[in-house]
Design a protein around this motif. Sequence first.
Motif, short mmCIF file in Angstrom:
data_model
loop_
_atom_site.label_atom_id
_atom_site.label_comp_id
_atom_site.label_asym_id
_atom_site.label_seq_id
_atom_site.Cartn_x
_atom_site.Cartn_y
_atom_site.Cartn_z
N GLY A 29 0.79 -1.23 0.00
CA GLY A 29 0.00 0.00 0.00
C GLY A 29 0.82 1.27 0.00
N GLY A 30 2.13 1.17 -0.25
CA GLY A 30 2.99 2.35 -0.24
C GLY A 30 3.07 3.05 -1.58
N LEU A 31 3.85 4.15 -1.59
CA LEU A 31 4.01 4.97 -2.79
C LEU A 31 5.45 4.92 -3.28
CD1 LEU A 31 2.05 8.22 -1.81
CD2 LEU A 31 1.24 6.25 -3.14
N VAL A 32 5.61 4.61 -4.57
CA VAL A 32 6.94 4.52 -5.17
C VAL A 32 7.00 5.37 -6.43
CG1 VAL A 32 8.71 2.98 -6.11
CG2 VAL A 32 7.08 2.09 -4.42
N ALA A 33 7.97 6.27 -6.51
CA ALA A 33 8.18 7.01 -7.76
C ALA A 33 9.03 6.17 -8.69
CB ALA A 33 8.86 8.36 -7.48
N ILE A 34 8.50 5.93 -9.89
CA ILE A 34 9.22 5.09 -10.85
C ILE A 34 9.45 5.86 -12.15
CG2 ILE A 34 8.37 2.89 -9.96
CD1 ILE A 34 6.29 2.89 -12.24
N ASP A 164 9.91 17.89 -5.15
CA ASP A 164 8.48 18.08 -4.90
C ASP A 164 7.93 17.17 -3.80
OD1 ASP A 164 8.49 19.89 -7.00
OD2 ASP A 164 6.74 19.03 -7.99
N LEU A 165 8.49 15.94 -3.64
CA LEU A 165 7.78 14.93 -2.84
C LEU A 165 8.62 14.29 -1.75
CD1 LEU A 165 5.83 13.14 -5.74
CD2 LEU A 165 4.95 14.87 -4.16
N ASP A 166 9.84 14.77 -1.50
CA ASP A 166 10.68 14.17 -0.45
C ASP A 166 9.93 14.22 0.88
OD1 ASP A 166 12.80 12.97 0.77
OD2 ASP A 166 14.10 14.74 0.77
N GLY A 167 9.93 13.09 1.59
CA GLY A 167 9.25 13.02 2.87
C GLY A 167 7.77 12.69 2.76
N ARG A 168 7.25 12.59 1.54
CA ARG A 168 5.83 12.30 1.34
C ARG A 168 5.60 10.93 0.71
NH1 ARG A 168 2.26 17.12 -0.01
NH2 ARG A 168 3.13 18.73 1.32
N ILE A 169 6.68 10.31 0.24
CA ILE A 169 6.54 9.02 -0.44
C ILE A 169 7.59 8.06 0.10
CG2 ILE A 169 5.61 10.16 -2.49
CD1 ILE A 169 8.25 9.81 -3.88
N ASP A 170 7.42 6.76 -0.16
CA ASP A 170 8.29 5.77 0.46
C ASP A 170 9.60 5.56 -0.28
OD1 ASP A 170 6.44 4.84 2.61
OD2 ASP A 170 5.19 4.47 0.86
N LEU A 171 9.54 5.56 -1.60
CA LEU A 171 10.71 5.13 -2.37
C LEU A 171 10.76 5.84 -3.71
CD1 LEU A 171 13.00 2.93 -2.59
CD2 LEU A 171 11.25 1.38 -3.50
#
Length: 353
Positions: A29-34, A164-171
């Motif tokens: 259920g996590g968030l990963v930027a790919i 933009d998203l450091d600290g808001r997503i897992d990986l």
Amino acid sequence: MRRTVVLAVDPEQPEPAAIARAAQVLRRGGLVAIPTETVYGLAANAFDPEAVRSIFRAKERPRHDPLIVHLASAEELPRVARHVPPEAQRLAEAFWPGPLTLLLPRAPQVPSEVTAGLDTVGVRVPSHAVARAVIAAAGVPVAAPSANRFGHTSPTTAQHVLHDLDGRIDLVLDAGPTTVGVESTVLDLTSDPPRVLRPGGVPVEALAQVLEREVPVGASAGPARAPGQLLRHYAPRARLELFEGTPEATLHAIADQARRHLQQGKRVGLLLADEDVAALGALEPQEQVLVRPVGSRRDLAEIARRLYAELRRLDTQGPDVILARTFGTEGLGLAIADRLRRAAEGRVTRVRT
Ligand code: TXA
Ligand code: MG
């Protein structure tokens, strides 16, 4: 705040350990930027409504802007689309994996969070080896908007994502800069004729050739069919002014406008083709002018690939105003013009010769 982990991966032969870790985060259920071939995407398990809701929170994206579902292959279409028309098959064979998103009737198992309550779903099979490996390893369709804060310029590097998203997503999987540089073309196959709702990496001309008919660009009249397209988008911090017309006349108009801004004591950023920079000559006072070439006018693929990064770089140098030009509307020129027009928020000058 979460701790955002960054893993470097090889863009062509991604390390299995990094892929396995990303897949595990997605399944939990996590968030990963790919990385995808277009821009970096912010991925979540498309079948997990809570995970999908967290995408909207991380991006501060309004709930009525639907997400694209990414598949590992076209064979998985029945998992997310209720019906796959013959034209979808033809387009999938011609352009997948690649930067084309097809709007199809939504299958009931796709959560309404993904489609913002619409009865259509946007689907694509990305060509980037890392994106494909992650989706295949996760074993589920992956919902992924561009991995930027809502309204910001889309990210083409992992550094843009972190900004933009450091600290808001897992990986974040860092595979270096993306190769296409502008987002996928969004084609609505639930209307007749099919319409391009967002020009992108696959040129409209190429779609028309495969479909053997005209493909109109823009939503038909009536209720909004591309909710995201109505919103402010791709905007830098500085005010962007856009100029369209023949190359020489456009450059002339940009130089005149730059002088006006400089006389008012403003710092001016110029986003131009390599050839323009050579032709421009010096503007005074020079220290108030920031010039960023985005590539050769003869190579629209290069301009598309570099556009967002150069825009971000220019913006961080702190100009008051950015003057930019379009590069025609043929091929990738249409997607480049579309993004610049949105960033300009209506400040477009059509230069007559
Ligand atoms: O290249 C891309 O498409 C990237 C990469 C990550 O795949 N993704 C991307 O997603 O650009 P996003 O969310 O930034 O833009 C997708 C746009 C939305 O703004 C929306 O307008 C449109 O696609 N869209 C998605 N699903 C739709 C639907 N069911 N009906 C109408 N428009 C839809
Ligand atoms: Mg986006």
